[in-house]
Design an enzyme around this catalytic site. Structure first.
Site, PDB file in Angstrom:
ATOM      1  N   ARG A  56       0.742  -1.131   0.107  1.00  0.00           N
ATOM      2  CA  ARG A  56      -0.034   0.033  -0.005  1.00  0.00           C
ATOM      3  C   ARG A  56       0.815   1.181  -0.091  1.00  0.00           C
ATOM      4  NH1 ARG A  56      -2.171   1.291   4.128  1.00  0.00           N
ATOM      5  NH2 ARG A  56      -1.230  -0.017   5.586  1.00  0.00           N
ATOM      6  N   LYS A 197      -8.742  -2.701   0.473  1.00  0.00           N
ATOM      7  CA  LYS A 197      -8.526  -1.818   1.661  1.00  0.00           C
ATOM      8  C   LYS A 197      -9.393  -0.383   1.390  1.00  0.00           C
ATOM      9  CE  LYS A 197      -6.289  -4.364   4.586  1.00  0.00           C
ATOM     10  NZ  LYS A 197      -7.104  -4.923   5.463  1.00  0.00           N
ATOM     11  N   LYS A 238      -2.659 -13.923  14.390  1.00  0.00           N
ATOM     12  CA  LYS A 238      -4.138 -13.708  14.016  1.00  0.00           C
ATOM     13  C   LYS A 238      -4.631 -14.850  13.394  1.00  0.00           C
ATOM     14  CE  LYS A 238      -5.602 -10.356  11.623  1.00  0.00           C
ATOM     15  NZ  LYS A 238      -6.234  -9.425  10.855  1.00  0.00           N
ATOM     16  N   THR A 239      -3.964 -14.846  12.110  1.00  0.00           N
ATOM     17  CA  THR A 239      -4.391 -16.166  11.176  1.00  0.00           C
ATOM     18  C   THR A 239      -4.011 -17.232  11.711  1.00  0.00           C
ATOM     19  OG1 THR A 239      -3.948 -14.543   9.519  1.00  0.00           O
ATOM     20  CG2 THR A 239      -3.843 -16.722   8.850  1.00  0.00           C
ATOM     21  N   ASP A 253     -10.346 -11.008   8.217  1.00  0.00           N
ATOM     22  CA  ASP A 253      -9.557  -9.722   8.224  1.00  0.00           C
ATOM     23  C   ASP A 253     -10.334  -8.909   8.407  1.00  0.00           C
ATOM     24  OD1 ASP A 253      -7.125  -8.334   7.891  1.00  0.00           O
ATOM     25  OD2 ASP A 253      -7.992  -7.648   6.242  1.00  0.00           O
ATOM     26  N   ARG A 318       1.830 -12.103  -1.553  1.00  0.00           N
ATOM     27  CA  ARG A 318       0.323 -12.129  -1.183  1.00  0.00           C
ATOM     28  C   ARG A 318      -0.266 -13.356  -2.102  1.00  0.00           C
ATOM     29  NH1 ARG A 318      -1.995  -9.459   3.516  1.00  0.00           N
ATOM     30  NH2 ARG A 318      -0.365  -7.596   3.761  1.00  0.00           N
TER      31      ARG A 318
END
Length: 525
Positions: A56, A197, A238-239, A253, A318
């Site tokens: 990003r 996003k 988290k994942t 997410d 990704r």
């Protein structure tokens, strides 16, 4: 008249014979390969490179300053841009798209709850970008497509590069949100994550207006229907922790929390793949099949096998894939109200407890703080562990003031009697480089105990520096592990590090001068 001209230009693009609407996965892969945008891997996924922009570009993201939304946007956290600048760029981008041979349009939704979902459309210069949109957003049924009326449009033209001196941008790249015109305008960057996003930012603006909390978190549901939310920045686990074989994934997410319960905002997953292995993360590995999109992953020219350990293009490799590719998932992606919320942090100072039960005020404090650590070597110039804070665990995507989201969270915690825990997946027995990473099996045991309600009435002691309530016992975890000071040999060194981190929390929280004294007092002492 200006509004009619604005919408008619877009309609001309969409209805043109050179625009393809909701093409199948096969068609989009064929188009992409034929045009040299990407190549097919041995698993059936499409691999594409994004060139100069491999992540990003926050300095190139703007929100149009418009009368309708001006008083709602948090301008301390969002870059404003003039409405005239947006209008001129919009015209240039549409003229550019009109001049190329083929465009691709996807119509679908953001939000799995039919009562609050956002009908959207994505107009792309590249076929692989349209495939990405198809994987990440929610696919319409045949009837829904027939009656689809988009309320927001993403226009992505990576080949159009802005001239900052003429166009009023900061660089050749731009991501501009207009809440009045209901358009996201993207140019100069091929990084597909900007589309994902941007729509999340849109939902973070629209959902709170409907009294729905939008959240940057993963979510899963147990066999008894008990729902858990996992908040955490990159590297906190988290994942890993939300993908539990004994629980069904709601989403990984982005979620909303309405009066009906929790729902996934997306229709897919956007996973980091650097050092991905089948043994450690089989769910992600197996999901990267037909129709998935790989970004900046190096692929062997002969075998077409992805090399997930090769970081020559970027560390930020990704994979985008449909949630349909995940076996242990609940469909549709909706569930009831959360029973448990877990805030994840990877504390490289080695001083936060492995698990703490939070009061509502502490939950709001740590939600606003969004703390974790950057490690040495992860970014240029980072030579020692650094505390990093991302408001609500997603500050780049919050158009409204952070306290709007925090107050909604506090209200919902009260209303639904939710248990909230802070879980440290970072270091113990010393800081990064001296101590050890907390045993993943211990972390799993703590999270499991929290989700099953086993810690709800467990006796706790209060950390004298951070004010956190640490359980004295947890099934499957040695008692001494639960109190970080007991894992350090040098108590003076522990106290020094703890006070250092506490001061960083306090310094960061000074920007929230409009919260109640109770919330301010819920931080380190």
């Amino acid at each position: 008249m200006k509004t009619i001209s604005f919408t008619s230009k877009m309609d001309d693009i969409i209805k043109s014979e050179h625009s393809y609407m909701n093409l199948s996965v096969s068609h989009l892969i064929e188009k992409s390969v034929a045009k040299g945008e990407g190549l097919l891997t041995d698993s059936g996924s499409l691999s594409a490179n994004t060139g100069k922009y491999t992540g990003r570009s926050p300095k190139d993201k703007f929100v149009v300053r418009e009368q309708e939304s001006e008083n709602m946007i948090d301008w301390d956290s969002n870059q404003p841009i003039n409405e005239d600048v947006f209008d001129r760029l919009y015209t240039k981008v549409l003229d550019y798209l009109k001049g190329i041979n083929e465009r691709y349009v996807f119509k679908g939704f953001a939000g799995a709850d039919p009562e609050s979902r956002l009908p959207l459309q994505v107009i792309n210069e590249y076929a692989w970008h349209n495939l990405f949109a198809q994987q990440l957003f929610i696919q319409p049924s045949a009837d829904e497509l027939q009656n689809h009326s988009p309320e927001f449009t993403v226009i992505s033209a990576p080949g159009f590069k802005a001239d900052p001196a003429v166009d009023g941008t900061n660089s050749e790249a731009f991501i501009i949100l207009s809440f009045k015109k209901k358009v996201v305008l993207i140019g100069g960057t091929k990084y597909a994550g900007e589309m994902k996003k941007s729509i999340f930012t849109v939902m973070n603006y629209l959902l709170p207006k409907k009294d729905i909390l939008s959240m940057h978190c993963s979510a899963n549901v147990g066999l008894e229907g008990d729902v858990a939310l996992f908040f955490g920045l990159s590297g906190t686990g988290k994942t890993t922790l939300s993908n539990d074989p004994n629980r069904k994934l709601i989403g990984d997410d982005e979620h909303g929390w309405s009066d009906n319960g929790v729902f996934n905002i997306e229709g897919g997953c956007y996973a980091k793949t650097i050092h991905l292995s089948k043994e450690k993360e089989p769910q992600i590995w197996n999901a990267i099949g037909y129709g998935a999109v790989l970004e900046n992953v190096v692929v062997n020219d002969t075998t077409r096998e992805p090399d997930y350990d090769d970081n020559r293009l970027t560390e930020n490799t990704r994979a985008a894939y449909s949630i349909d590719n995940v076996p242990n998932v609940i469909m549709p992606s909706v569930a009831g109200h959360p029973n448990t919320i877990v805030f994840l942090t990877a504390d490289a100072f080695g001083v936060l407890p492995p698990i703490s039960k939070l009061t509502k005020e502490q939950a709001m404090y740590h939600f606003l703080s969004g703390y974790t650590s950057k490690l040495a070597g992860t970014e240029r110039g980072v030579t020692a562990p650094e505390a990093t804070f991302s408001t609500c665990f997603g500050s780049p995507f919050l158009p409204l003031a952070a306290t709007v989201y925090a107050e909604m969270l506090g209200k919902k915690i009260d209303e639904h009697q939710v248990d909230v825990y802070l879980v440290n997946t970072g270091w113990t027995g010393g800081p990064y480089g001296e101590g050890d990473r907390i045993n993943l099996n211990y972390t799993r045991a703590m999270v499991q105990a929290a989700l099953q309600g086993e810690l709800r009435h467990e006796e706790t002691m209060t950390d004298p520096i951070f004010g956190l309530h640490m359980p004295l016992h947890c099934p499957g975890v040695p008692d001494h592990v639960l109190q970080p000071n007991k894992t350090w040999e040098n108590q003076e060194a522990y106290e020094e590090k703890a006070k250092l981190l506490a001061e960083k929390f306090k310094e960061n929280f000074k920007k929230f001068d409009d919260v109640s004294e109770k919330i301010k007092a819920a931080g380190p002492r």
